[in-house]
Each structure stands twice: as structure tokens, then as C-alpha cells.
Scaffold this motif. Structure first.
Motif, PDB file in Angstrom:
ATOM      1  N   GLU A  67      42.175  26.284  53.404  1.00 56.59           N
ATOM      2  CA  GLU A  67      41.577  25.614  52.252  1.00 56.59           C
ATOM      3  C   GLU A  67      42.100  26.203  50.947  1.00 56.59           C
ATOM      4  N   GLN A  68      42.151  27.531  50.884  1.00 56.37           N
ATOM      5  CA  GLN A  68      42.638  28.177  49.677  1.00 56.37           C
ATOM      6  C   GLN A  68      44.100  27.816  49.403  1.00 56.37           C
ATOM      7  N   ARG A  88      34.564  25.928  53.163  1.00 52.00           N
ATOM      8  CA  ARG A  88      34.308  27.196  53.850  1.00 52.00           C
ATOM      9  C   ARG A  88      34.692  28.390  52.970  1.00 52.00           C
ATOM     10  N   LEU A  89      34.932  28.167  51.706  1.00 55.28           N
ATOM     11  CA  LEU A  89      35.384  29.217  50.804  1.00 55.28           C
ATOM     12  C   LEU A  89      34.255  30.178  50.446  1.00 55.28           C
ATOM     13  N   SER A  90      34.611  31.398  50.101  1.00 53.08           N
ATOM     14  CA  SER A  90      33.627  32.386  49.681  1.00 53.08           C
ATOM     15  C   SER A  90      33.188  32.095  48.249  1.00 53.08           C
ATOM     16  N   PRO A  91      31.995  32.564  47.860  1.00 51.08           N
ATOM     17  CA  PRO A  91      31.566  32.387  46.469  1.00 51.08           C
ATOM     18  C   PRO A  91      32.564  32.977  45.468  1.00 51.08           C
ATOM     19  N   ALA A  92      33.144  34.135  45.807  1.00 54.11           N
ATOM     20  CA  ALA A  92      34.110  34.764  44.897  1.00 54.11           C
ATOM     21  C   ALA A  92      35.342  33.879  44.710  1.00 54.11           C
ATOM     22  N   ALA A  93      35.818  33.272  45.808  1.00 56.58           N
ATOM     23  CA  ALA A  93      36.988  32.392  45.723  1.00 56.58           C
ATOM     24  C   ALA A  93      36.683  31.177  44.863  1.00 56.58           C
ATOM     25  N   LEU A  94      35.505  30.600  45.010  1.00 54.47           N
ATOM     26  CA  LEU A  94      35.131  29.423  44.221  1.00 54.47           C
ATOM     27  C   LEU A  94      35.029  29.754  42.739  1.00 54.47           C
ATOM     28  N   ARG A  95      34.451  30.910  42.434  1.00 54.53           N
ATOM     29  CA  ARG A  95      34.304  31.288  41.025  1.00 54.53           C
ATOM     30  C   ARG A  95      35.661  31.560  40.385  1.00 54.53           C
ATOM     31  N   ALA A  96      36.599  32.076  41.174  1.00 56.44           N
ATOM     32  CA  ALA A  96      37.939  32.293  40.648  1.00 56.44           C
ATOM     33  C   ALA A  96      38.630  30.965  40.349  1.00 56.44           C
ATOM     34  N   ARG A 108      26.586  20.855  49.337  1.00 57.58           N
ATOM     35  CA  ARG A 108      26.088  22.227  49.337  1.00 57.58           C
ATOM     36  C   ARG A 108      25.670  22.647  47.933  1.00 57.58           C
ATOM     37  N   GLY A 109      24.517  23.332  47.871  1.00 57.86           N
ATOM     38  CA  GLY A 109      24.035  23.796  46.581  1.00 57.86           C
ATOM     39  C   GLY A 109      23.824  25.290  46.536  1.00 57.86           C
ATOM     40  N   ASP A 110      24.498  26.022  47.439  1.00 58.94           N
ATOM     41  CA  ASP A 110      24.228  27.453  47.578  1.00 58.94           C
ATOM     42  C   ASP A 110      25.133  28.332  46.729  1.00 58.94           C
ATOM     43  N   VAL A 111      26.167  27.767  46.105  1.00 61.16           N
ATOM     44  CA  VAL A 111      27.074  28.560  45.280  1.00 61.16           C
ATOM     45  C   VAL A 111      26.907  28.147  43.819  1.00 61.16           C
ATOM     46  N   THR A 112      26.683  29.106  42.955  1.00 61.17           N
ATOM     47  CA  THR A 112      26.533  28.830  41.539  1.00 61.17           C
ATOM     48  C   THR A 112      27.519  29.693  40.758  1.00 61.17           C
ATOM     49  N   GLY A 113      27.767  29.296  39.530  1.00 65.32           N
ATOM     50  CA  GLY A 113      28.663  30.059  38.680  1.00 65.32           C
ATOM     51  C   GLY A 113      29.156  29.222  37.522  1.00 65.32           C
ATOM     52  N   ARG A 114      29.751  29.863  36.544  1.00 57.95           N
ATOM     53  CA  ARG A 114      30.266  29.175  35.364  1.00 57.95           C
ATOM     54  C   ARG A 114      31.351  28.184  35.784  1.00 57.95           C
ATOM     55  N   GLY A 115      31.217  26.936  35.346  1.00 57.80           N
ATOM     56  CA  GLY A 115      32.207  25.921  35.668  1.00 57.80           C
ATOM     57  C   GLY A 115      32.031  25.269  37.023  1.00 57.80           C
ATOM     58  N   ILE A 116      30.918  25.567  37.712  1.00 49.71           N
ATOM     59  CA  ILE A 116      30.671  25.001  39.045  1.00 49.71           C
ATOM     60  C   ILE A 116      29.402  24.161  39.000  1.00 49.71           C
TER      61      ILE A 116
END
Length: 302
Positions: A67-68, A88-96, A108-116
Motif C-alpha cells: 500500500e505504501q 492497512r497503514l499505520s497511523p504514523a504512515a498516514l500522518r506522514a 474507518r474512523g480510528d485514525v486522526t491527525g492534521r489533514g486527515i
């Protein structure tokens, strides 16, 4: 007419360099074989086309590393936003990734962060609807065939446990590990039916796995819903076919996709800066795979 005669075709790459805009949205689909994601993708494509943008669709086959890699390729093409139909990405990968382009996550609503931003269904509420339907039909021994180790399945299992407890059926809580495909549903349902006191109803993590559960019930020499009632989850179009008639907790799949695309464009066009997390209601659609407990014997199970 001259362009047609000469066989001229505009160069999109050159145009994007001049305009400093690719007018392209990247879309990652977790699993192209899952009909749920296909129906969500329909909504995504409709929303993107309505803005005059194009899409580049990739899949990682549930492999986070792949995926990455696929997303890195999309970024090389200067996409203006990324829409993930699960992942299947990690939260850190998504935030990057979100530091480079706006990101919208669907289902899915389990990952949050700026720009997401996220759009998903209320899976715990959906599970409550399924159990309330079965309890209303007199079922007590209701087994949950879960979808394995992923956040969406975890929410549906949590809702099942809450709903069974609220109905005074905590002693009947039984969870069998499955997966979000027909093979996993078949294996888990076979295991559930082989117990000393088999269930009179199965609440299955999704419609795809529910198809496997229906096959397992038939192979065990039992009938649906005479011996065992089955409730799926997602409300896929093929589950509504008369030959299947699957009772299901229906998500607004195409609407979810279109809403996700609309919200992504809000961010791309600068109309929002703060993250937005939308949780949509599901509804139960009762069809022919559910019926009263003890329907075949005329005796309600204890």
C-alpha cells in the motif's frame, strides 16, 4: 475537426506542469474483490467526476508495505488528494502522507491527525440493530462470526457484546473468529454449528462472509431460516437478490463514497482546515434469511 483528423491528443502531463495542477485524485482500495469497496468506489468516482477531476486507482491487496509503495507512486504523479477506501497503514504512515496531500479515509474512523478526514458508519449501532432484530424474533443463542483482526470488525463485535448484554443474554455471548470473506465465514459458521448447543442465529461481520455461512448451514443439512437465521452486514446489492435475500445491516455505501469525495474537495479548495470525522447511521433490512426462533420445530430455544 483538425485535431480529430490529425489524431491529436492533449498531453495531460504537460498541461499539469503549466497549470501546476494535475486535477487528479489518488484512490487506494483495500480489496478489489470485496463488493463493499466496489460500491463505495462507485460513489467516489461520481463525486470526483462531478468536479471535472480524474482518478488513479491502486490497491495494496491488504499488504501495508505494498500500500505504501502504491501511494508513493501516486504522490510521484502529483495527485492533489488521496482517498483511502479502507487501508492497512499505520497511523504514523498516514500522518506522514497527510503532510504532502489532503487525506480522506472511508469505512474507518480510528485514525486522526492534521489533514486527515474520515467518513464511516456507526458499526456499534449497526450491531445493536442486528441483535435487536434477532431478539425480537425470539432468538437467544445468537453467535457472532467476527471479521478477524481489524478495527471495523472490532467495533462490530463490541456492539454485539453490548447488545447481548443489554438484552439480558450475556450468558449466550459467543464469538467465533472468522474473516471478511466467504471462506472465513464458512469455516467459522461450521465451527459454530458443531458445538453441543448450536446457535439458532448467526450475526456475521459482513455480507461476503455471510455467504460462506449460508453455504456452511446448507452443508450441515440445515435450513435458513428454519433452523438457523443469518444476518450479514453492509447491505450489498447482490445480497438483495431474490435468490439470496440476505437480511443485512445496510450502510449507505455509494453515499459514503460521494460524501468522502465532496469533503476531500472541501479541503483541497481551502474551505476547511480542521479535521472532520463523520459517522453515518446504518439501517437493518430484513429479508428471507431471518425468521422466528424455533420456526422449524415450533419450539422456541432456551
Amino acid at each position: 475537426a483538425a485535431a480529430a483528423e490529425l489524431g491529436y491528443r492533449p498531453n495531460a502531463a504537460a498541461r499539469s506542469l503549466v497549470a501546476r495542477s494535475s486535477r487528479t485524485i489518488g484512490v487506494l482500495v483495500l480489496d478489489l474483490h470485496n463488493p463493499v469497496f466496489a460500491e463505495i468506489l462507485d460513489g467516489v468516482l461520481a463525486g470526483v467526476r462531478a468536479r471535472g477531476y480524474s482518478t488513479m486507482v491502486v490497491t495494496g491487496g491488504s499488504d501495508p508495505a505494498l500500500e505504501q509503495t502504491e501511494i508513493d507512486k501516486l504522490l510521484e504523479f502529483q495527485i492533489e488528494g488521496l482517498l483511502l477506501v479502507s487501508h492497512r497503514l499505520s497511523p504514523a504512515a498516514l500522518r506522514a502522507i497527510a503532510t504532502e496531500v489532503p487525506v480522506m479515509i472511508l469505512t474507518r474512523g480510528d485514525v486522526t491527525g492534521r489533514g486527515i478526514d474520515t467518513v464511516c458508519a456507526d458499526d456499534r449501532l449497526g450491531a445493536h440493530l442486528a441483535i435487536a432484530h434477532l431478539v425480537g424474533l425470539g432468538h437467544r443463542r445468537i453467535t457472532h462470526v467476527n471479521g478477524g483482526d481489524n478495527p471495523v470488525s472490532a467495533e462490530r463485535e463490541r456492539g454485539y457484546r453490548e447488545a447481548m448484554t443489554d438484552a439480558g443474554l450475556a450468558r449466550h455471548i459467543t464469538v467465533v473468529t472468522g474473516s471478511l470473506d466467504d471462506g472465513g465465514g464458512y469455516r467459522a459458521a461450521t465451527e459454530a454449528l458443531a458445538t453441543a448447543r448450536p446457535p439458532t442465529a448467526l450475526f456475521v461481520a459482513n455480507d461476503f462472509a455471510a455467504m460462506g455461512a449460508l453455504a456452511a448451514i446448507a452443508d450441515a443439512g440445515l435450513t435458513v431460516p428454519g433452523d438457523v437465521s443469518v444476518v450479514g452486514y453492509d447491505g450489498t446489492r447482490w445480497g438483495s437478490l431474490r435468490s439470496i435475500g440476505l437480511t443485512s445491516v445496510a450502510q449507505p455505501l455509494a453515499d459514503m463514497g460521494q460524501l468522502g469525495a465532496d469533503r476531500l474537495f472541501d479541503r483541497i479548495e481551502g474551505r476547511r482546515s480542521r479535521a472532520r470525522h463523520l459517522r453515518l447511521d446504518a439501517r437493518l433490512v430484513a429479508r428471507s434469511t431471518t425468521g422466528p426462533a424455533g420456526m422449524r420445530t415450533g419450539v422456541a430455544p432456551s
